[in-house]
Design an enzyme around this catalytic site. Structure first.
Site, PDB file in Angstrom:
ATOM      1  N   TYR A 124      -4.516  -1.000  -1.961  1.00  0.00           N
ATOM      2  CA  TYR A 124      -5.070  -2.007  -2.867  1.00  0.00           C
ATOM      3  C   TYR A 124      -5.633  -3.227  -2.125  1.00  0.00           C
ATOM      4  O   TYR A 124      -5.828  -4.274  -2.714  1.00  0.00           O
ATOM      5  CB  TYR A 124      -4.005  -2.431  -3.884  1.00  0.00           C
ATOM      6  CG  TYR A 124      -3.500  -1.282  -4.742  1.00  0.00           C
ATOM      7  CD1 TYR A 124      -4.397  -0.507  -5.491  1.00  0.00           C
ATOM      8  CD2 TYR A 124      -2.144  -0.983  -4.826  1.00  0.00           C
ATOM      9  CE1 TYR A 124      -3.941   0.548  -6.286  1.00  0.00           C
ATOM     10  CE2 TYR A 124      -1.688   0.071  -5.620  1.00  0.00           C
ATOM     11  CZ  TYR A 124      -2.595   0.831  -6.344  1.00  0.00           C
ATOM     12  OH  TYR A 124      -2.147   1.865  -7.129  1.00  0.00           O
TER      13      TYR A 124
ATOM     14  N   ASP B  55       6.616   4.846  -1.598  1.00  0.00           N
ATOM     15  CA  ASP B  55       6.473   5.929  -0.609  1.00  0.00           C
ATOM     16  C   ASP B  55       6.576   5.424   0.826  1.00  0.00           C
ATOM     17  O   ASP B  55       7.464   5.829   1.556  1.00  0.00           O
ATOM     18  CB  ASP B  55       5.168   6.693  -0.801  1.00  0.00           C
ATOM     19  CG  ASP B  55       5.073   7.329  -2.173  1.00  0.00           C
ATOM     20  OD1 ASP B  55       4.938   6.573  -3.139  1.00  0.00           O
ATOM     21  OD2 ASP B  55       5.141   8.557  -2.275  1.00  0.00           O
TER      22      ASP B  55
ATOM     23  N   HIS C 161      -7.458   4.998   2.508  1.00  0.00           N
ATOM     24  CA  HIS C 161      -7.389   5.410   1.107  1.00  0.00           C
ATOM     25  C   HIS C 161      -7.360   4.202   0.197  1.00  0.00           C
ATOM     26  O   HIS C 161      -6.932   3.122   0.589  1.00  0.00           O
ATOM     27  CB  HIS C 161      -6.174   6.310   0.836  1.00  0.00           C
ATOM     28  CG  HIS C 161      -4.855   5.604   0.721  1.00  0.00           C
ATOM     29  ND1 HIS C 161      -4.071   5.647  -0.412  1.00  0.00           N
ATOM     30  CD2 HIS C 161      -4.187   4.831   1.598  1.00  0.00           C
ATOM     31  CE1 HIS C 161      -2.964   4.945  -0.219  1.00  0.00           C
ATOM     32  NE2 HIS C 161      -3.002   4.439   0.992  1.00  0.00           N
TER      33      HIS C 161
ATOM     34  N   TYR D 219      -3.514   0.179 -14.015  1.00  0.00           N
ATOM     35  CA  TYR D 219      -2.388  -0.773 -14.038  1.00  0.00           C
ATOM     36  C   TYR D 219      -2.469  -1.751 -12.870  1.00  0.00           C
ATOM     37  O   TYR D 219      -1.775  -2.760 -12.864  1.00  0.00           O
ATOM     38  CB  TYR D 219      -1.056  -0.001 -14.035  1.00  0.00           C
ATOM     39  CG  TYR D 219      -0.408   0.222 -12.687  1.00  0.00           C
ATOM     40  CD1 TYR D 219      -0.865   1.220 -11.828  1.00  0.00           C
ATOM     41  CD2 TYR D 219       0.673  -0.555 -12.272  1.00  0.00           C
ATOM     42  CE1 TYR D 219      -0.268   1.418 -10.596  1.00  0.00           C
ATOM     43  CE2 TYR D 219       1.269  -0.355 -11.038  1.00  0.00           C
ATOM     44  CZ  TYR D 219       0.786   0.637 -10.202  1.00  0.00           C
ATOM     45  OH  TYR D 219       1.379   0.832  -8.981  1.00  0.00           O
ATOM     46  N   ARG D 220      -3.364  -1.489 -11.917  1.00  0.00           N
ATOM     47  CA  ARG D 220      -3.370  -2.232 -10.662  1.00  0.00           C
ATOM     48  C   ARG D 220      -4.568  -1.729  -9.882  1.00  0.00           C
ATOM     49  O   ARG D 220      -5.013  -0.610 -10.088  1.00  0.00           O
ATOM     50  CB  ARG D 220      -2.079  -1.876  -9.925  1.00  0.00           C
ATOM     51  CG  ARG D 220      -1.736  -2.667  -8.709  1.00  0.00           C
ATOM     52  CD  ARG D 220      -0.383  -2.172  -8.236  1.00  0.00           C
ATOM     53  NE  ARG D 220       0.014  -2.779  -6.981  1.00  0.00           N
ATOM     54  CZ  ARG D 220       1.042  -2.372  -6.249  1.00  0.00           C
ATOM     55  NH1 ARG D 220       1.775  -1.363  -6.658  1.00  0.00           N
ATOM     56  NH2 ARG D 220       1.353  -2.971  -5.129  1.00  0.00           N
TER      57      ARG D 220
END
Lengths: 525, 525
Positions: free
Chosen positions: B93, B152, B389, B470-471
């Site tokens: 993010y 994770d 990613h 959501y984010r």
């Protein structure tokens, strides 16, 4: 004779002009303006102070969001404060009455649609006026296998209980935790949907509590920042098995090992529901009155307590819980619970079949812990004549030491002022709501004065020991808000900043939870 | 060569004066002001746009609340925006990078105290810089029988993950739900404690989430309204038994009955944890790379997928869950789970002992679902070369229809742009976080351009079907915020009102989650 009390700073002429405006906005029949005929039902039925103090100037009942917006426009124009109520039925905390005398009641009872019940996902979307009885009937009529979580008297509003962050007694006992999605009308009439409701055409408003960005729902609970008009509530799927139980304990001091035993069971979710520990008086009060046992004014003598315990076959402390789930899981839980509590010597274990009398409190609790709304448990107010009650509700760590300390503290002060200790510990995940039900004779000014003094002392004494109340009666909102004063009242100053940003004219519920609009904040200076 | 990017509207002279002020306030060694030497670590490591875009002007690392207050005073004076980070480690993010180029990073890593861990009640109180590794080590070193819930890769900040409302994988997988009590420094330096922390001398700050009055913690999550400096987190007691499991399903369309089977199991808490359904690629990527299987650019052919499934002994879909509790309860749950999933024809069931290879993903998941922080699961980014990613994370109802629809939608668009579908459905109580991990080759501008276009398309297409994220990554915050636009962006206007009230100079994290301070809000007009 009931005189009208006007809101502070509003002239009779302006008020009358405002009433005309409300009449045109929502129809004259929904503007309750006769102090004699209309307003008694909006008073605090258990007034602990002068019963003419916490009273509204009038009441208005809009039919929908558009009418609420119209009412807000008028209220802003004339600076008339509004006290929104959904049901206003929690009589322990002031019922429908407003904090600031002369505030106009904004009665949302006409907005009573059950908008959606989804059995597959387990939720309901409701308007303010929907009561637990309404929603229960809907589930029954439509054979929907979902359970409610209800407060003791089931007449309350589903939304009201949630917004006040009330407690229930099933595994879904934390009403606010089970809330998902809101629609709120702000003081300026702006309508906001929180959570996924902010995404047009969404399919998750009642499935996911959050949206992208800050989570806002919390600021509309126990607050005066907006008028909530829709609320999503998660409902529990009917479990494949259910069994309520009672475990009694004979001695006052048993509360200590009982709570110590309970903490790990609760944190590990072996005790699945918001179970309660109830003292003998609050249990006996459902099926008897004080005068049957004792004439004197002082605390109940030990011999009397023994007699009550024997007559009702209860303990000094009575733990009501329930098992939910497939039989194997219920059995596994029960084995652990029974094992654990057997360490307390006086423990006795009961299922409903062990207590065949229909009036037995285990049967009442058995319905409540299955989310069936009733009024039967409200009977405790008749313990003394002229029964009214207000609740003193400090939050306590789930430790035996704290339970015993709170119990002794409250009992000592209650007895000093001539009241019985009647108490319930509602067991949350890591804390207990200790609710001392102060039952008093409403017809005696002397008794009310004593009850009032007692409450003030309890708040201060609890705060000195680090305990704070989660909720309270109108009369004590300021006092309790002031106990949350860390760093020179930083929390209240933040609340006030939000209040000023969201309701600059201060028209919504002035004084609720100690939050006052700027122009009424003088006493703080 | 890295050029310094100044915050908009701040001259080089003013900036330099501000740096001097920060130097005196917190010590020169904690002001990172050399674009070349100091700032690369504060960039987005997986920049999907120009890697010189989301970069800070400098970084400062105060040691405590007092130094944060001093920094805020300087920032307010010079109108220098600050981007608070706890760890800044969620690289999907944007990592530690600020939304607005030239924002100064407020790095809270030095505030890394584990203030309290309470084994009896199951909680920790931590500062921003505490990582999951730190807290795990503390629990191990002190033989405390509490489990974490970890993302994770376990290198993240406990507080950061919570404030961003991240998901974990144990029964405590909803990080924000398990948060209890905050300390927040507001933009003007005011320090507030929420919940029972507002009551001096309290004993329930980490036991009860609420205080008397509005519940405010939520407004400091995914937000730019304050700098959180302490956070309480509930931790799960070590269960008496634990067993992770894997259920594989062979066919793409199996996702439909799998999710249908899962919904009631999850709502009834038979599946106790935040379990996940993982597609074959995301599982295979931990132990292999794409090039081992396929040279071509297009989507993986069916034959290749079959080969991957066979090599790794996995399914097209792989459901990783875990059982927690006493053996009887674990057995009862497993019986129900196995029974239910056996209805899906291709289902195969595995416990760790059935998959002896230490590299098997079930062993990795087994640690993660037990709250053990690792970095092993981060290996998936090496599926393609130059692996970076970003995650596309829409919220979905837990229905088979929605799961299949989202999967097909995302896969179709991903394949169109030359990417593989790599996805995880994280199963919440009534919804799923569908996380599509868009793995891309950071070294190819062409690939990055395609990834960027793909993401934009996915957001819009999801919103059209009622799905919202959501984010998200910095680059897409505005776009996603704008999908939550019900009633003419009422939610954003409310957010902006709160922003203006709490941070009138707009110095905290401008643009975070699409919330801009007034002077940068121009594009909305």
């Amino acid at each position: 004779m009931n005189e009208r009390v006007l809101p502070p700073g509003v002239s009779a002429a302006a008020f009358s002009e405002a009433i005309d405006a409300f009449n045109s906005a929502i129809g004259k029949q929904w503007v309750f303006n006769d102090p004699e005929a209309d307003l008694p039902s909006y008073r605090d039925p258990y007034a602990i102070v002068d019963e003419n103090y916490f009273i509204p100037s009038a009441a208005i009942a809009p039919a929908n969001v558009e009418e609420i917006q119209a009412c807000l426009r008028i209220a802003n124009k004339f600076r008339i404060p509004l006290w929104p109520i959904s049901g206003g039925r929690n009589l322990a905390y002031g019922g429908p009455a407003p904090r600031l005398p002369g505030t106009m009641t904004l009665d949302l009872k006409r907005m009573d649609r059950i908008i959606e019940v989804n059995e597959e996902f387990g939720y309901a979307l409701v308007e303010p006026g929907v009561t637990f009885f309404d929603l229960y009937k809907y589930l029954q009529d439509n054979k929907i296998k979902l359970w409610l979580d209800v407060p003791d008297p089931g007449w309350g509003s589903v939304m009201g209980t949630t917004l006040e962050r009330g407690a229930g007694y099933t595994p879904y006992g934390d009403h606010f935790m089970m809330q998902c999605g809101m629609e709120v009308v702000l003081a300026d009439g702006e309508v906001v949907r929180t959570g996924m409701g902010a995404l047009p055409g969404n399919n998750t408003w009642q499935l996911f509590k959050h949206n992208f960005g800050p989570y806002l729902d919390g600021i509309f609970t126990q607050s005066n920042f907006g008028v909530v008009t829709k609320i999503g509530k998660w409902l529990m799927p009917e479990p494949p098995g259910y069994k309520p139980y009672l475990i009694t304990f004979d001695h006052e001091d048993d509360i200590e090992p009982v709570v110590e035993t309970l903490r790990p069971l609760k944190i590990n979710m072996v005790v699945q529901n918001a179970a309660t520990i109830r003292d003998l008086t609050v249990v006996a009060a459902l099926n008897s009155t004080r005068s049957q046992y004792h004439d004197g004014d002082g605390p109940l003598p030990e011999t009397v307590k023994k007699k009550i315990m024997a007559d009702h076959d209860i303990g000094m402390w009575n733990f009501y819980g329930a098992l939910y789930g497939p039989p194997t899981i219920m059995d596994a839980h029960w084995e652990i619970i029974k094992d654990a509590f057997s360490q307390v010597k006086s423990a006795r274990f009961f299922f409903p079949e062990d207590r065949p009398r229909e009036s037995d409190v285990l049967h009442h609790r058995g319905r409540t812990m299955a989310g069936i709304p009733t009024l039967t448990e409200f009977g405790f107010v008749n313990w003394v004549g002229g029964g009214g009650h207000i609740d003193f509700s400090p939050i306590s760590p789930t430790t035996g030491k704290d339970a015993l300390k709170q119990y002794k503290m409250v009992k000592h002060r209650a007895n000093e002022k001539g009241f019985d200790y009647m108490g319930v510990f509602i067991i949350g995940w890591r804390e207990m709501h200790h609710v001392f039900t102060l039952v008093f004779d409403r017809s005696s000014p002397e008794v009310k004065k004593n009850a009032h003094e007692l409450f003030r002392i309890l708040v201060d004494e609890a705060a000195e020991s680090g305990y704070g109340e989660y909720r309270t009666h109108l009369e004590f909102m300021d006092q309790i808000a002031e106990t949350y004063n860390w760093n020179d009242n930083a929390l209240m100053r933040l609340n006030e900043r939000l209040k000023d940003a969201l309701d600059p004219n201060g028209i919504l519920a002035p004084g609720k939870q100690g939050i006052w609009p700027q122009h009424l904040r003088k006493k703080k200076e």
